[in-house]
Design a protein around this motif. Structure first.
Motif, PDB file in Angstrom:
ATOM      1  N   VAL A   1      76.179 -30.666  55.458  1.00 47.82           N
ATOM      2  CA  VAL A   1      74.772 -30.957  55.764  1.00 47.82           C
ATOM      3  C   VAL A   1      73.887 -29.814  55.277  1.00 47.82           C
ATOM      4  N   ALA A   2      74.320 -28.589  55.501  1.00 42.13           N
ATOM      5  CA  ALA A   2      73.539 -27.423  55.076  1.00 42.13           C
ATOM      6  C   ALA A   2      73.284 -27.443  53.579  1.00 42.13           C
ATOM      7  N   SER A   3      74.309 -27.824  52.800  1.00 45.75           N
ATOM      8  CA  SER A   3      74.163 -27.804  51.348  1.00 45.75           C
ATOM      9  C   SER A   3      73.451 -29.035  50.811  1.00 45.75           C
ATOM     10  N   PHE A   4      73.501 -30.162  51.576  1.00 45.62           N
ATOM     11  CA  PHE A   4      72.870 -31.388  51.081  1.00 45.62           C
ATOM     12  C   PHE A   4      71.388 -31.436  51.398  1.00 45.62           C
ATOM     13  N   ILE A   5      70.997 -30.899  52.549  1.00 47.30           N
ATOM     14  CA  ILE A   5      69.600 -30.936  52.972  1.00 47.30           C
ATOM     15  C   ILE A   5      68.911 -29.640  52.560  1.00 47.30           C
ATOM     16  N   GLY A   6      67.821 -29.773  51.813  1.00 48.03           N
ATOM     17  CA  GLY A   6      67.058 -28.603  51.383  1.00 48.03           C
ATOM     18  C   GLY A   6      67.087 -28.447  49.877  1.00 48.03           C
ATOM     19  N   SER A   7      65.947 -28.130  49.307  1.00 46.36           N
ATOM     20  CA  SER A   7      65.836 -27.913  47.865  1.00 46.36           C
ATOM     21  C   SER A   7      64.891 -26.736  47.609  1.00 46.36           C
ATOM     22  N   PRO A   8      65.372 -25.710  46.922  1.00 47.01           N
ATOM     23  CA  PRO A   8      66.714 -25.521  46.369  1.00 47.01           C
ATOM     24  C   PRO A   8      67.772 -25.406  47.459  1.00 47.01           C
ATOM     25  N   ARG A   9      69.033 -25.585  47.061  1.00 47.75           N
ATOM     26  CA  ARG A   9      70.119 -25.641  48.025  1.00 47.75           C
ATOM     27  C   ARG A   9      70.310 -24.301  48.724  1.00 47.75           C
ATOM     28  N   ILE A  10      70.894 -24.403  49.915  1.00 51.44           N
ATOM     29  CA  ILE A  10      71.213 -23.215  50.695  1.00 51.44           C
ATOM     30  C   ILE A  10      72.256 -22.369  49.965  1.00 51.44           C
ATOM     31  N   ASN A  11      72.220 -21.065  50.199  1.00 54.53           N
ATOM     32  CA  ASN A  11      73.269 -20.166  49.709  1.00 54.53           C
ATOM     33  C   ASN A  11      74.399 -20.156  50.730  1.00 54.53           C
ATOM     34  N   LEU A  12      75.608 -20.487  50.301  1.00 52.85           N
ATOM     35  CA  LEU A  12      76.788 -20.428  51.162  1.00 52.85           C
ATOM     36  C   LEU A  12      77.667 -19.276  50.698  1.00 52.85           C
ATOM     37  N   ILE A  13      77.868 -18.312  51.576  1.00 54.65           N
ATOM     38  CA  ILE A  13      78.583 -17.081  51.232  1.00 54.65           C
ATOM     39  C   ILE A  13      79.911 -17.068  51.978  1.00 54.65           C
ATOM     40  N   PRO A  14      81.056 -17.173  51.274  1.00 51.04           N
ATOM     41  CA  PRO A  14      82.348 -17.129  51.957  1.00 51.04           C
ATOM     42  C   PRO A  14      82.732 -15.694  52.325  1.00 51.04           C
ATOM     43  N   HIS A  15      83.581 -15.573  53.332  1.00 46.79           N
ATOM     44  CA  HIS A  15      84.047 -14.257  53.777  1.00 46.79           C
ATOM     45  C   HIS A  15      84.743 -13.545  52.615  1.00 46.79           C
ATOM     46  N   PRO A  16      84.373 -12.300  52.326  1.00 48.12           N
ATOM     47  CA  PRO A  16      84.996 -11.586  51.196  1.00 48.12           C
ATOM     48  C   PRO A  16      86.417 -11.146  51.519  1.00 48.12           C
ATOM     49  N   GLU A  17      87.232 -11.042  50.473  1.00 48.28           N
ATOM     50  CA  GLU A  17      88.565 -10.463  50.626  1.00 48.28           C
ATOM     51  C   GLU A  17      88.443  -8.967  50.886  1.00 48.28           C
ATOM     52  N   ALA A  18      89.542  -8.381  51.372  1.00 48.65           N
ATOM     53  CA  ALA A  18      89.519  -6.953  51.726  1.00 48.65           C
ATOM     54  C   ALA A  18      89.190  -6.061  50.537  1.00 48.65           C
ATOM     55  N   ASP A  19      89.600  -6.498  49.320  1.00 47.56           N
ATOM     56  CA  ASP A  19      89.370  -5.675  48.129  1.00 47.56           C
ATOM     57  C   ASP A  19      88.119  -6.092  47.349  1.00 47.56           C
ATOM     58  N   ALA A  20      87.216  -6.851  47.982  1.00 43.99           N
ATOM     59  CA  ALA A  20      85.991  -7.295  47.310  1.00 43.99           C
ATOM     60  C   ALA A  20      85.110  -6.094  46.971  1.00 43.99           C
ATOM     61  N   PRO A  21      84.310  -6.202  45.886  1.00 46.09           N
ATOM     62  CA  PRO A  21      83.406  -5.109  45.514  1.00 46.09           C
ATOM     63  C   PRO A  21      82.437  -4.756  46.637  1.00 46.09           C
TER      64      PRO A  21
ATOM     65  N   ALA B   1      79.222  -4.341  46.769  1.00 38.60           N
ATOM     66  CA  ALA B   1      77.977  -5.110  46.896  1.00 38.60           C
ATOM     67  C   ALA B   1      78.209  -6.404  47.673  1.00 38.60           C
ATOM     68  N   TYR B   2      79.344  -7.074  47.411  1.00 37.64           N
ATOM     69  CA  TYR B   2      79.678  -8.307  48.114  1.00 37.64           C
ATOM     70  C   TYR B   2      79.887  -8.019  49.602  1.00 37.64           C
ATOM     71  N   ARG B   3      80.642  -6.968  49.912  1.00 36.18           N
ATOM     72  CA  ARG B   3      80.892  -6.624  51.308  1.00 36.18           C
ATOM     73  C   ARG B   3      79.603  -6.208  52.020  1.00 36.18           C
ATOM     74  N   GLN B   4      78.721  -5.540  51.286  1.00 38.39           N
ATOM     75  CA  GLN B   4      77.432  -5.151  51.867  1.00 38.39           C
ATOM     76  C   GLN B   4      76.587  -6.387  52.197  1.00 38.39           C
ATOM     77  N   LEU B   5      76.602  -7.381  51.287  1.00 44.05           N
ATOM     78  CA  LEU B   5      75.875  -8.630  51.529  1.00 44.05           C
ATOM     79  C   LEU B   5      76.432  -9.315  52.778  1.00 44.05           C
ATOM     80  N   TRP B   6      77.760  -9.425  52.859  1.00 43.51           N
ATOM     81  CA  TRP B   6      78.386 -10.077  54.015  1.00 43.51           C
ATOM     82  C   TRP B   6      78.046  -9.343  55.314  1.00 43.51           C
ATOM     83  N   ASP B   7      78.168  -8.031  55.294  1.00 40.31           N
ATOM     84  CA  ASP B   7      77.901  -7.253  56.507  1.00 40.31           C
ATOM     85  C   ASP B   7      76.445  -7.420  56.959  1.00 40.31           C
TER      86      ASP B   7
END
Length: 353
Positions: free
Chosen positions: A230-250, A252-258
């Motif tokens: 529903v989150a991705s279907f409703i709204g234009s432009p589409r919502i940003n969906l951010i998956p949980h980063p792996e332990a060795d993610a860069p 910047a990605y971990r900073q975004l998640w945190d």
């Protein structure tokens, strides 16, 4: 006007299970929109309500009366199709009055009813024309008029604007909203266009794989989506969906998640954030490093597609004046509005706020 109740409704074609148990209450006089991608079951559900498809299992009630076995003509429903389905050899007046003629309505009464409906739809000057002499928008209004003259309990619209160009679709959305207010009629409207759904519906039922994923007001679906779908279907432009980063993610990605997950439960698997809730960081503060992949300058707003190292795909920002100077390759520092993030578990279900 009518109330409709759907309980445990299923539709099967042999071994193929199309509709997988729908429970729905349609309120008297409301404008309810069925929205979802192609093949999700919304049109099949509409056709079961109309009586054009049998109900494999479950019950349909119209104003408290079981309607499963009623003929389409006895259900008090009028359907408006995507293809208009006008008789090319008949005039507008004849097309609009045809069902009344078949029902044996006297000519004088029939003509008066057609004229009243034509006045409502601003078709009076077109009554003597044939469909080939009309624009797409005029043909659609004739198709709607043909439904109105029958004085149905409920109007069923099956993607009626999909054959029109963009400007005509806007005009017809305004026309349909005006008509609903004027008639106070119960209307169910099928579309795959979430902009139509958001602008027309009192409530929206989001269909997904033969089920209703969520139902609610347009704003409630936008602000509190129940699932990632529903989150991705409703709204234009589409919502940003951010998956949980792996332990060795860069970093910047971990900073975004945190930054996003600061106020969310520990079991959060995916975070959603709307483009308008991602911003450029204050020039005097450190943000999340990113780089512009694409800048869409749309006049009053700019959509920025930005790359965060390690994140698959891009994130989208919806900016005003601040986006005008940005272009491909520009370095950014991002900030997030943590009050507007959405947390979802591993199954894509919304987590309690």
């Amino acid at each position: 006007m009518a109330q409709l109740t759907l309980r445990g409704m299923h539709k099967r074609y042999g071994d193929t299970h199309i509709i997988k148990g729908i429970d729905l209450d349609v309120r008297d006089g409301e404008f309810l929109v069925f929205v979802g991608p192609s093949g999700c079951g919304k049109t099949t559900t509409l056709r079961m309500i109309a009586g054009l498809e049998d109900i494999s299992e479950g019950e349909l009630q119209i104003d408290g009366q079981r309607a499963n076995d009623l003929r389409p003509a006895d259900r008090g429903a009028a359907m408006v199709f995507q293809s208009y389905a006008l008789y090319p050899h008949m005039t507008v007046a004849e097309n609009m009055g045809f069902a009344l003629k078949m029902a044996g309505v006297p000519k004088a009464e029939r003509e008066a009813q057609v004229r009243r409906t034509a006045d409502t739809l601003r078709l009076t000057e077109l009554l003597d024309r044939r469909p080939a002499q009309l624009s797409g928008g005029q043909r659609q209004r004739v198709a709607i008029g043909r439904a109105i003259v029958r004085k149905p309990k409920v109007f069923l619209f099956d993607e009626p604007l999909s054959n029109l160009d963009a400007s005509l679709r806007v005009d017809m959305r305004i026309e349909l909203a005006r008509l609903h207010k004027q008639l106070g009629a119960t209307m169910i409207y099928v579309t795959h266009d979430q902009t139509e759904a958001m602008t027309l519906g009192d409530r929206i039922a989001v269909f997904h794989q033969g089920r209703i994923e969520q139902i609610g007001s347009p704003l409630s679906l936008y602000e509190r989506p129940a699932t990632t779908f529903v989150a991705s279907f409703i709204g234009s432009p589409r919502i940003n969906l951010i998956p949980h980063p792996e332990a060795d993610a860069p970093a910047a990605y971990r900073q975004l998640w945190d930054s996003l997950s600061a106020t969310l439960p520990a079991q959060t698997h995916t975070i959603g954030i709307r483009p308008e809730h991602l911003q450029l960081a204050d020039p005097h503060q450190a943000g999340i490093p990113a780089q512009v992949e694409l800048a869409e300058h749309l006049g009053d707003i700019t959509l920025i597609h930005a790359r965060v190292e390690g994140l698959a795909g891009t994130v989208v920002l919806k900016l005003g004046e601040a986006g005008r100077h940005l272009s491909h390759g520009a370095a950014l520092q991002l900030a997030v509005q943590t009050a507007h993030v959405h947390g979802f578990d591993a199954a894509g279900q919304r987590l309690a706020d």
